[in-house]
Scaffold this active site. Structure first.
Site, mmCIF file in Angstrom:
data_model
loop_
_atom_site.group_PDB
_atom_site.id
_atom_site.type_symbol
_atom_site.label_atom_id
_atom_site.label_comp_id
_atom_site.label_asym_id
_atom_site.label_seq_id
_atom_site.Cartn_x
_atom_site.Cartn_y
_atom_site.Cartn_z
ATOM 1 N N GLU A 193 72.664 44.170 13.581
ATOM 2 C CA GLU A 193 72.905 45.408 14.331
ATOM 3 C C GLU A 193 73.331 45.106 15.757
ATOM 4 O O GLU A 193 72.964 44.079 16.314
ATOM 5 C CB GLU A 193 71.662 46.312 14.308
ATOM 6 C CG GLU A 193 70.356 45.584 14.468
ATOM 7 C CD GLU A 193 69.151 46.450 14.104
ATOM 8 O OE1 GLU A 193 68.587 47.035 15.014
ATOM 9 O OE2 GLU A 193 68.796 46.519 12.914
ATOM 10 N N LYS A 227 73.369 44.901 19.667
ATOM 11 C CA LYS A 227 72.317 44.916 20.688
ATOM 12 C C LYS A 227 72.788 45.853 21.788
ATOM 13 O O LYS A 227 73.699 45.538 22.545
ATOM 14 C CB LYS A 227 72.088 43.506 21.224
ATOM 15 C CG LYS A 227 70.931 43.421 22.181
ATOM 16 C CD LYS A 227 70.511 41.967 22.378
ATOM 17 C CE LYS A 227 69.295 41.849 23.251
ATOM 18 N NZ LYS A 227 69.461 42.349 24.596
ATOM 19 N N TYR A 236 65.655 51.669 16.600
ATOM 20 C CA TYR A 236 65.875 50.371 15.961
ATOM 21 C C TYR A 236 64.641 49.749 15.318
ATOM 22 O O TYR A 236 64.748 48.731 14.672
ATOM 23 C CB TYR A 236 66.573 49.379 16.887
ATOM 24 C CG TYR A 236 65.879 49.058 18.190
ATOM 25 C CD1 TYR A 236 64.606 48.534 18.230
ATOM 26 C CD2 TYR A 236 66.552 49.247 19.395
ATOM 27 C CE1 TYR A 236 63.990 48.232 19.419
ATOM 28 C CE2 TYR A 236 65.936 48.947 20.602
ATOM 29 C CZ TYR A 236 64.650 48.433 20.607
ATOM 30 O OH TYR A 236 64.051 48.127 21.789
ATOM 31 N N LYS A 249 73.950 36.493 21.898
ATOM 32 C CA LYS A 249 74.558 37.135 23.066
ATOM 33 C C LYS A 249 76.063 36.918 23.085
ATOM 34 O O LYS A 249 76.544 35.854 22.714
ATOM 35 C CB LYS A 249 73.964 36.534 24.352
ATOM 36 C CG LYS A 249 72.517 36.901 24.597
ATOM 37 C CD LYS A 249 72.393 38.370 24.884
ATOM 38 C CE LYS A 249 71.075 38.763 25.487
ATOM 39 N NZ LYS A 249 70.782 38.373 26.799
ATOM 40 N N CYS A 308 85.947 38.653 64.870
ATOM 41 C CA CYS A 308 85.445 39.673 63.936
ATOM 42 C C CYS A 308 86.541 40.702 63.636
ATOM 43 O O CYS A 308 87.110 41.283 64.560
ATOM 44 C CB CYS A 308 84.217 40.363 64.524
ATOM 45 S SG CYS A 308 83.696 41.789 63.535
ATOM 46 N N CYS A 323 85.161 44.226 65.303
ATOM 47 C CA CYS A 323 84.944 44.449 66.741
ATOM 48 C C CYS A 323 85.615 43.400 67.617
ATOM 49 O O CYS A 323 85.596 43.508 68.835
ATOM 50 C CB CYS A 323 83.453 44.525 67.043
ATOM 51 S SG CYS A 323 82.639 42.920 66.920
ATOM 52 N N CYS A 328 79.670 37.368 62.726
ATOM 53 C CA CYS A 328 80.138 38.024 63.942
ATOM 54 C C CYS A 328 78.992 38.004 64.948
ATOM 55 O O CYS A 328 77.852 38.286 64.592
ATOM 56 C CB CYS A 328 80.527 39.469 63.620
ATOM 57 S SG CYS A 328 80.595 40.523 65.064
ATOM 58 N N CYS A 345 79.157 45.673 67.418
ATOM 59 C CA CYS A 345 80.046 45.705 66.257
ATOM 60 C C CYS A 345 79.760 46.936 65.390
ATOM 61 O O CYS A 345 78.659 47.107 64.861
ATOM 62 C CB CYS A 345 79.856 44.435 65.436
ATOM 63 S SG CYS A 345 80.882 44.392 63.966
HETATM 64 S S1 IVH Z 1 64.674 44.773 18.202
HETATM 65 C C1 IVH Z 1 60.825 42.598 18.085
HETATM 66 N N1 IVH Z 1 67.083 45.818 18.037
HETATM 67 O O1 IVH Z 1 66.959 44.103 23.322
HETATM 68 C C2 IVH Z 1 62.150 43.226 18.134
HETATM 69 N N2 IVH Z 1 66.228 45.314 20.196
HETATM 70 O O2 IVH Z 1 64.858 41.510 23.942
HETATM 71 C C3 IVH Z 1 62.387 43.906 19.407
HETATM 72 N N3 IVH Z 1 67.726 45.906 22.034
HETATM 73 O O3 IVH Z 1 64.919 45.228 25.501
HETATM 74 C C4 IVH Z 1 63.646 44.544 19.618
HETATM 75 N N4 IVH Z 1 69.344 46.721 20.799
HETATM 76 O O4 IVH Z 1 65.402 47.121 23.870
HETATM 77 C C5 IVH Z 1 66.134 45.347 18.848
HETATM 78 N N5 IVH Z 1 69.171 46.756 17.751
HETATM 79 C C6 IVH Z 1 68.222 46.304 18.550
HETATM 80 C C7 IVH Z 1 68.369 46.305 19.955
HETATM 81 C C8 IVH Z 1 67.344 45.782 20.750
HETATM 82 C C9 IVH Z 1 68.934 46.471 22.043
HETATM 83 C C10 IVH Z 1 66.999 45.493 23.256
HETATM 84 C C11 IVH Z 1 65.548 45.882 23.292
HETATM 85 C C12 IVH Z 1 64.908 44.848 24.164
HETATM 86 C C13 IVH Z 1 65.814 43.673 24.014
HETATM 87 C C14 IVH Z 1 65.144 42.594 23.184
#
Ligand code: IVH
Length: 680
Positions: A121, A123, A233, A322, A417, A420, A435, A441
């Site tokens: 899913e 993030k 989620y 990420k 500067c 000024c 400055c 200034c």
């Molecule tokens: S699951 C134990 N699912 O990501 C599982 N988190 O470090 C906990 N986040 O701040 C989270 N989208 O709010 C999960 N589809 C998703 C998410 C999600 C965003 C954020 C969550 C938290 C951080 C996790």
């Protein structure tokens, strides 16, 4: 009057019930089924009818009524609430191989080589929230906080249309906690920023900050005006009832109960399919209606999740992959030099506007001269701009071919500067040009006044940057003390300032006169005195007079004040111009009552030297540092024999080895959190 059958009241009760269930079911169609049957206008009409009925008979206004999304009277503060099931964070994977390692770890723990089912899913880049339902009625909304305790933001979450106030159907557990992300879709972000600009207010940096800022409002009527959404989620606490045995089926249930879930969620088998999902989402990312900063992969089976358990603050059965920082190519049009509050000259790149990471970027910071040299930058260069999460856009590298850049003009640093004309001075130890104009200034004066009026300082509501620029340019004010002599007539003469806002602003300035010593010390803008140091100085000395009398030795006795800060404080408080401004503030009625001086009160970690290394899951290293400093510890970047303790997060490397070889005390994140909790 309800005694009489078919009285007006009885009819109103029935009509309100019908309207409420109609509205709830239209909401469900809209958010859960993505299949609305009526237009927004028709929905608003139904809502209006219910509002009218409730205005006539206020007892009908139940907490779960769809009319309650407009917000209510401001709170004095947010209450703290406990998360019975802690809100965890996620471990990260930065490339495909780290993702493959994740699957291998799972298989070896489970002692089973067969392919696992994962749910993939997006993030979402927003703010985590916990929603508690009792018998299907929303009773509490809370922020994540430190994972164990958060803030009660029920009034604010009630205003968000995609959060059901009452669950749909009847097969939900009597006690149910739903977790998810509250975020601001990009279109909503653009709209509120356009509104902020029109009102001369500071725009938000990105949708996540805007969502966080909107939820942090004590006045839920402000939150109600922000087009926030919430996507569910996972579950937290659940008592009674039966639940599915997989994550995917649970998400389906959440959808049936009326929650918005992410339509891009997919279940796949094996890690290679996860890698593939990442590629597909990366291609879709720029075109999505909301910001995402990665992908979350979760083992689908709850039985396996349980068998895998947790490590520190993150589950073993999930990982976040990420996205790398987003980059885009554009052209450097020019470099301008801005003068900051302390006179520091910062080069700012003006760029041909380019869309990167969901926003249009037309400026990037260049930090200092060294940075320009490191990049080898010239005007008209083709450059790569990078935007990572929250950070201000930066120029990553120059991509013009050597042949094309021979004739490009070099970037020339000013010798005086740019505002000024005063001489510039280069500090020895830092690559910063400053400055020397001080209060002469206009740029420094403007920035100093902006700082004085800012939220953590005197918090003057409605005194935006553009108003301050105009006031200084029109010579209506020279120093912060002049703010208190401003009249409605003077303010009403400014651009885009109506009589009413001028009156409000004068009222806000009057209110701001009653301040506190820590706020005043911060507001004065003494170099290196941030919010924390200002608080320390205030609680240590108790009054401005005592601080003015303090010699270096007395200042050094304050926790975390070193020779540099002590010197800046002494310089500032012995400068006749500054003392004159302080005297004028007093004359203008600005008051900062003395506080009980804590004097030599010893903080629990005073005198200790700490180092943080590796990745912390519950907080950033910066936050860890702040917490340690608040307890009196000094936090440094390298391990030596003087180090009292090293906090080793995940994937700690050379610092951990060094600490071990020196016999320095090492603790892991769980121990660190336990220590912070015990000192809190
Ligand atoms: S699951 C134990 N699912 O990501 C599982 N988190 O470090 C906990 N986040 O701040 C989270 N989208 O709010 C999960 N589809 C998703 C998410 C999600 C965003 C954020 C969550 C938290 C951080 C996790």
């Amino acid at each position: 009057m309800s005694d009489t059958p078919n009285s007006d009241f009885d009819l109103a009760v029935k009509a309100a019930d019908t309207l409420r269930s109609q509205l709830n079911s239209h909401n469900y169609r809209y958010y859960s089924l993505d299949d609305p049957k009526i237009s927004d206008g028709e929905y608003d009409q139904l809502l209006r009818r219910l509002e009218n009925l409730e205005a006539l008979y206020p007892v009908l206004r139940s907490a779960d009524s769809p009319t309650q999304r407009v917000g209510s009277a401001p709170l004095a503060e947010f209450e703290s609430v406990e998360h019975k099931v802690p809100m965890l964070s996620l471990a990260n994977a930065f490339d495909d191989d780290e993702l493959r390692d994740f699957e291998r770890r799972l298989q070896s723990r489970l002692d089973d080589d067969s392919a696992l089912s994962f749910v993939c899913e997006p993030k979402l880049d927003g703010v985590a929230v916990s929603l508690l339902y009792h018998d299907g009625v929303l009773v509490q909304g809370a922020t994540r906080g430190d994972g164990f305790r958060g803030e009660n933001i029920t009034a604010n979450v009630r205003t968000i249309a995609s959060i059901p106030l009452k669950l749909h159907g009847d097969d939900f557990p009597p006690v149910l906690e739903v977790r998810g992300e509250i975020y601001l879709p990009r279109a909503g972000f653009d709209a509120i920023n356009a509104e902020a600009l029109a009102k001369d207010e500071k725009p938000f940096v990105n949708p996540r900050n805007a969502a966080a800022g909107s939820l942090r409002q004590l006045d839920s009527r402000i939150t109600a005006k922000r087009p926030l959404e919430m996507c569910a989620y996972s579950l937290g606490l659940a008592e009674g009832g039966t639940l599915p045995d997989t994550h995917l089926a649970t998400m389906q249930r959440l959808k049936e109960w009326g929650f918005l879930t992410n339509s891009l969620m997919e279940s796949v088998v094996g890690i290679e399919a996860c890698v593939d999902y990442y590629q597909r989402l990366a291609a879709l990312r720029a075109g999505l209606a909301y910001d995402i900063d990665g992908i979350v992969y979760k083992v689908d089976s709850f039985r396996l999740q349980e068998a895998l358990g947790f490590v520190a603050r993150a589950p073993r059965w999930a990982i976040a992959r990420k996205f790398p920082a987003e980059e885009a190519r554009t052209r450097l049009l020019d470099v301008e030099f801005q003068v900051g509050r302390t006179g520091a000259i910062t080069p700012v790149a003006r760029l041909e506007p380019v869309f990167v990471g969901g926003v249009t970027v037309s400026n990037a910071t260049l930090h200092n001269e060294d940075e320009i040299q490191r990049l080898g930058l010239r005007i008209d260069d083709q450059v790569v701009v990078r935007r990572a999460g929250d950070v201000i856009p930066q120029i990553a590298r120059v991509v013009t071919s050597d042949a094309d850049r021979a004739d490009l003009p070099a970037i020339v640093f000013p010798t005086t500067c740019p505002v000024c004309g005063s001489a510039l001075q280069r500090s020895e130890e830092q690559a910063v040009l400053r400055c020397t104009g001080g209060l002469v200034c206009a740029a420094q004066r403007k920035e100093g006044i902006k700082h004085f009026a800012s939220r953590k300082a005197l918090d003057i509501d409605g005194l935006g940057d553009k108003i301050i620029d105009q006031l200084v340019d029109a010579k209506l004010i020279h120093t912060v003390a002049d703010l208190f002599t401003l009249t409605v007539e003077q303010l009403a003469g400014l651009d885009r300032m109506a009589n009413k806002s001028a009156t409000n602003l004068v009222a806000a300035i009057v209110v701001a006169r009653q301040t506190t010593l820590p706020r005043l010390l911060y507001a004065l803008g003494i170099r290196e005195v941030g919010e924390t140091t200002a608080k320390r100085l205030a609680t240590h000395f108790g009054s401005l007079e005592k601080l003015e009398e303090a010699n270096e030795e007395a200042l050094l006795a304050v926790s975390d004040v070193g020779p540099v800060v002590a010197d800046f404080v002494r310089q500032f408080l012995s400068n006749p111009d500054n003392l004159a401004v302080i005297a004028s503030l007093r004359e203008a009625g600005v008051a900062w009552p003395d506080i009980e001086a804590a004097g030599d009160q010893v903080l629990p970690l005073a005198g200790q030297v700490w180092v943080l290394t590796g990745t912390l899951t519950a907080m950033s290293r910066g936050q860890g540092k702040e917490q340690l400093e608040a307890l009196g510890a000094k936090v440094t970047g390298s391990v030596s024999a003087k180090t009292t303790c090293l906090v080793a997060g995940e994937s700690a490397g050379s610092k951990l080895e060094k600490a071990r070889s020196l016999g320095v005390n090492v603790i892991d994140e769980a121990e660190f959190l336990a220590l912070l909790a015990s000192e809190a």
